[in-house]
Scaffold this motif. Structure first.
Motif, PDB file in Angstrom:
ATOM      1  N   TYR A   1       1.111 -18.759  15.362  1.00 43.74           N
ATOM      2  CA  TYR A   1       2.027 -18.137  16.328  1.00 43.74           C
ATOM      3  C   TYR A   1       1.887 -16.618  16.263  1.00 43.74           C
ATOM      4  CZ  TYR A   1       6.431 -16.834  18.582  1.00 43.74           C
ATOM      5  OH  TYR A   1       7.385 -16.278  19.404  1.00 43.74           O
ATOM      6  N   ARG A   2       1.639 -15.995  17.403  1.00 42.32           N
ATOM      7  CA  ARG A   2       1.517 -14.537  17.468  1.00 42.32           C
ATOM      8  C   ARG A   2       2.920 -13.937  17.550  1.00 42.32           C
ATOM      9  NH1 ARG A   2      -3.205 -12.987  21.715  1.00 42.32           N
ATOM     10  NH2 ARG A   2      -2.457 -10.904  21.101  1.00 42.32           N
ATOM     11  N   VAL A   3       3.340 -13.286  16.478  1.00 37.83           N
ATOM     12  CA  VAL A   3       4.687 -12.731  16.407  1.00 37.83           C
ATOM     13  C   VAL A   3       4.854 -11.569  17.385  1.00 37.83           C
ATOM     14  CG1 VAL A   3       6.358 -11.617  14.863  1.00 37.83           C
ATOM     15  CG2 VAL A   3       4.927 -13.490  14.019  1.00 37.83           C
ATOM     16  N   GLY A   4       3.772 -10.821  17.622  1.00 34.81           N
ATOM     17  CA  GLY A   4       3.845  -9.681  18.522  1.00 34.81           C
ATOM     18  C   GLY A   4       4.082  -8.364  17.822  1.00 34.81           C
ATOM     19  N   ASP A   5       4.162  -8.380  16.474  1.00 37.61           N
ATOM     20  CA  ASP A   5       4.350  -7.160  15.700  1.00 37.61           C
ATOM     21  C   ASP A   5       2.993  -6.578  15.303  1.00 37.61           C
ATOM     22  OD1 ASP A   5       7.017  -7.598  15.879  1.00 37.61           O
ATOM     23  OD2 ASP A   5       7.327  -8.134  13.779  1.00 37.61           O
ATOM     24  N   ILE A   6       2.851  -5.266  15.461  1.00 35.04           N
ATOM     25  CA  ILE A   6       1.640  -4.572  15.033  1.00 35.04           C
ATOM     26  C   ILE A   6       1.929  -3.890  13.698  1.00 35.04           C
ATOM     27  CG2 ILE A   6      -0.075  -2.820  15.590  1.00 35.04           C
ATOM     28  CD1 ILE A   6      -0.106  -5.297  17.409  1.00 35.04           C
ATOM     29  N   LEU A   7       1.098  -4.203  12.695  1.00 32.27           N
ATOM     30  CA  LEU A   7       1.294  -3.698  11.335  1.00 32.27           C
ATOM     31  C   LEU A   7       0.081  -2.890  10.905  1.00 32.27           C
ATOM     32  CD1 LEU A   7       2.572  -7.032   9.726  1.00 32.27           C
ATOM     33  CD2 LEU A   7       3.932  -5.264  10.838  1.00 32.27           C
ATOM     34  N   ARG A   8       0.318  -1.847  10.106  1.00 28.26           N
ATOM     35  CA  ARG A   8      -0.769  -1.019   9.559  1.00 28.26           C
ATOM     36  C   ARG A   8      -0.822  -1.217   8.050  1.00 28.26           C
ATOM     37  NH1 ARG A   8       0.860   3.802  10.993  1.00 28.26           N
ATOM     38  NH2 ARG A   8      -0.225   3.751  12.989  1.00 28.26           N
ATOM     39  N   VAL A   9      -2.003  -1.512   7.522  1.00 28.06           N
ATOM     40  CA  VAL A   9      -2.163  -1.750   6.086  1.00 28.06           C
ATOM     41  C   VAL A   9      -2.108  -0.416   5.345  1.00 28.06           C
ATOM     42  CG1 VAL A   9      -3.590  -2.824   4.322  1.00 28.06           C
ATOM     43  CG2 VAL A   9      -3.670  -3.678   6.656  1.00 28.06           C
ATOM     44  N   THR A  10      -1.251  -0.333   4.317  1.00 25.63           N
ATOM     45  CA  THR A  10      -1.107   0.906   3.540  1.00 25.63           C
ATOM     46  C   THR A  10      -1.549   0.764   2.091  1.00 25.63           C
ATOM     47  OG1 THR A  10       1.201   0.347   3.003  1.00 25.63           O
ATOM     48  CG2 THR A  10       0.811   1.688   4.979  1.00 25.63           C
ATOM     49  N   GLY A  11      -1.844  -0.455   1.641  1.00 23.51           N
ATOM     50  CA  GLY A  11      -2.257  -0.649   0.254  1.00 23.51           C
ATOM     51  C   GLY A  11      -2.118  -2.111  -0.143  1.00 23.51           C
ATOM     52  N   PHE A  12      -2.186  -2.354  -1.453  1.00 22.11           N
ATOM     53  CA  PHE A  12      -2.085  -3.722  -1.960  1.00 22.11           C
ATOM     54  C   PHE A  12      -1.210  -3.757  -3.203  1.00 22.11           C
ATOM     55  CE2 PHE A  12      -5.844  -4.136   0.626  1.00 22.11           C
ATOM     56  CZ  PHE A  12      -5.817  -5.455   1.072  1.00 22.11           C
ATOM     57  N   HIS A  13      -0.510  -4.874  -3.389  1.00 23.33           N
ATOM     58  CA  HIS A  13       0.148  -5.214  -4.649  1.00 23.33           C
ATOM     59  C   HIS A  13      -0.518  -6.486  -5.139  1.00 23.33           C
ATOM     60  CE1 HIS A  13       3.322  -5.605  -7.656  1.00 23.33           C
ATOM     61  NE2 HIS A  13       3.402  -6.895  -7.313  1.00 23.33           N
ATOM     62  N   ASN A  14      -1.349  -6.355  -6.189  1.00 22.94           N
ATOM     63  CA  ASN A  14      -2.264  -7.421  -6.552  1.00 22.94           C
ATOM     64  C   ASN A  14      -3.137  -7.721  -5.325  1.00 22.94           C
ATOM     65  OD1 ASN A  14      -1.183  -7.505  -9.163  1.00 22.94           O
ATOM     66  ND2 ASN A  14       0.398  -8.976  -8.547  1.00 22.94           N
ATOM     67  N   SER A  15      -3.091  -8.952  -4.801  1.00 25.72           N
ATOM     68  CA  SER A  15      -3.894  -9.265  -3.615  1.00 25.72           C
ATOM     69  C   SER A  15      -3.064  -9.294  -2.333  1.00 25.72           C
ATOM     70  CB  SER A  15      -4.575 -10.630  -3.789  1.00 25.72           C
ATOM     71  OG  SER A  15      -5.484 -10.589  -4.870  1.00 25.72           O
ATOM     72  N   ALA A  16      -1.773  -9.012  -2.456  1.00 27.89           N
ATOM     73  CA  ALA A  16      -0.896  -9.034  -1.283  1.00 27.89           C
ATOM     74  C   ALA A  16      -0.829  -7.638  -0.670  1.00 27.89           C
ATOM     75  CB  ALA A  16       0.501  -9.507  -1.674  1.00 27.89           C
ATOM     76  N   PRO A  17      -1.115  -7.509   0.617  1.00 25.70           N
ATOM     77  CA  PRO A  17      -1.144  -6.179   1.230  1.00 25.70           C
ATOM     78  C   PRO A  17       0.241  -5.622   1.521  1.00 25.70           C
ATOM     79  CG  PRO A  17      -1.668  -7.861   2.848  1.00 25.70           C
ATOM     80  CD  PRO A  17      -1.528  -8.573   1.546  1.00 25.70           C
ATOM     81  N   HIS A  18       0.327  -4.270   1.460  1.00 27.71           N
ATOM     82  CA  HIS A  18       1.493  -3.544   1.942  1.00 27.71           C
ATOM     83  C   HIS A  18       1.253  -3.199   3.410  1.00 27.71           C
ATOM     84  CE1 HIS A  18       2.795  -3.082  -2.173  1.00 27.71           C
ATOM     85  NE2 HIS A  18       1.801  -2.284  -2.488  1.00 27.71           N
ATOM     86  N   PHE A  19       2.295  -3.346   4.234  1.00 24.40           N
ATOM     87  CA  PHE A  19       2.188  -3.019   5.649  1.00 24.40           C
ATOM     88  C   PHE A  19       3.315  -2.095   6.073  1.00 24.40           C
ATOM     89  CE2 PHE A  19      -0.248  -6.982   5.708  1.00 24.40           C
ATOM     90  CZ  PHE A  19      -1.274  -6.676   6.592  1.00 24.40           C
ATOM     91  N   GLN A  20       3.006  -1.201   6.997  1.00 21.74           N
ATOM     92  CA  GLN A  20       4.034  -0.479   7.731  1.00 21.74           C
ATOM     93  C   GLN A  20       4.149  -1.104   9.114  1.00 21.74           C
ATOM     94  OE1 GLN A  20       2.969   3.688   7.764  1.00 21.74           O
ATOM     95  NE2 GLN A  20       4.320   4.142   6.052  1.00 21.74           N
ATOM     96  N   PHE A  21       5.386  -1.316   9.554  1.00 23.14           N
ATOM     97  CA  PHE A  21       5.596  -1.796  10.908  1.00 23.14           C
ATOM     98  C   PHE A  21       5.340  -0.635  11.865  1.00 23.14           C
ATOM     99  CE2 PHE A  21       8.230  -2.237  14.670  1.00 23.14           C
ATOM    100  CZ  PHE A  21       7.905  -3.512  15.104  1.00 23.14           C
TER     101      PHE A  21
END
Length: 324
Positions: free
Chosen positions: A141-161
């Motif tokens: 399902y396409r939520v419609g939110d655009i996110l920008r990757v800012t880093g990682f915590h272990n293998s999980a990415p950090h995103f800014q909305f």
């Protein structure tokens, strides 16, 4: 007593005593701290288009810390802010892979067919549209939110909305999206600061009833110093400042093709956007899900806003444009 999320204040009896007393005053600056003097922070959403509310929150709270704890939608709980006391401009959410299956659609693509990117394969600095598969049955399902990757915590990415994936305003070949409109409003707001005036809320409309069509921006203003109100020419300059902030395609249509008319600001009376919310809820909108639309197109909503307009202003000059 938790008077509301993130607020810790006096006992119910004292709260009922302070509320009408403080709200009856003309000056509402620091009203949150005055009613709830033990408040430690505000738990609110201030990412994406919501950044416009930061000055208003600072005004009403007296500069209390702003905390944005999690990132969620009606479809899925997606992420958590691991550094909740960071500055609002630095807020990032860490995707929680146990809440759903997350995939990402790159915003930079040259064809309609693009491979979805897995959670661990996103690239720092790139923007993606969030795609989810949930336990409740939503599949890709396409939520419609655009996110920008800012880093990682272990293998999980950090995103800014960043924004919602939609185009707000179109007159000709122009395509103005939410971040572009937000930047334009922010730049216009800077001209109002010296008059101690700020933008409480705004929305927009592509008016094609005129020839050529033009952008209409509805602004509700908070005027804190009645002895130093912005003059008409200041609002005219705000119109031009907004046009200068829009992209090259818009400015080319304005300057070269003359296919878009001067941008118009319509100032509405105080309380208009609260009335708009009540109006939408009365028609069936969800109170918990309601957000002020950044663009209105239905005739009923345009008529509603126009009925509350107190003054109108137009850009008095053409924005800068060059082919280079």
């Amino acid at each position: 007593m938790n008077a509301w999320p993130g607020l810790r204040g006096p006992t119910p009896g004292l709260w009922r005593t302070l509320l009408p007393w403080e709200c009856a005053k003309d000056n509402w600056e620091r009203i949150i701290a005055r009613i709830w003097p033990n408040t430690k922070y505000l738990d609110v959403i201030v990412t994406g288009a919501m950044t416009q509310y930061i000055p208003t929150l600072d005004y009403y709270s007296g500069g209390l810390p702003i905390v944005s704890v999690n990132y969620a939608s009606s479809e899925c709980f997606s992420g958590i802010n691991l550094n909740p006391i960071c500055k609002p401009s630095e807020i990032s959410y860490t995707i929680m892979p146990n809440m759903a299956y997350f995939e990402f659609l790159p915003c930079e693509r040259n064809s309609t067919y693009v491979e979805l990117v897995d959670l661990v394969d996103v690239k720092i600095g790139k923007e993606y549209e969030l795609v989810i598969t949930t336990f409740a049955g939503l599949y890709r399902y396409r939520v419609g939110d655009i996110l920008r990757v800012t880093g990682f915590h272990n293998s999980a990415p950090h995103f800014q909305f960043v924004r919602r994936e939609n185009v707000l305003l179109i007159i000709d070949t122009d395509k103005t999206k939410e971040p572009d409109l937000q930047t334009a409003v922010d730049n216009a707001s800077k001209l109002l600061c010296e008059f101690n005036t700020s933008v409480v809320e705004y929305t927009s409309h592509a008016d094609t009833t005129t020839i050529p069509g033009h952008y209409v921006i509805y602004l509700e203003l908070l005027e804190k110093d009645l002895d130093n109100l912005p003059r008409d020419n200041v609002l005219d300059k705000c119109c031009l400042a907004m046009e200068e902030s829009l992209d090259s395609e818009y400015r080319q249509c304005r300057v070269v093709y003359k296919s878009i008319g001067p941008l118009e600001i319509r100032v509405v009376k105080n309380g208009t956007f609260e009335e708009l919310m009540d109006y939408e809820i009365s028609k069936g909108a969800s109170l918990g899900q309601y957000k002020v639309p950044k663009c209105v197109s239905s005739k009923s909503m345009v008529d509603f806003l126009d009925s509350r307009v107190t003054s109108k202003y137009f850009s008095q000059a053409l924005p800068h444009w060059t082919s280079e």
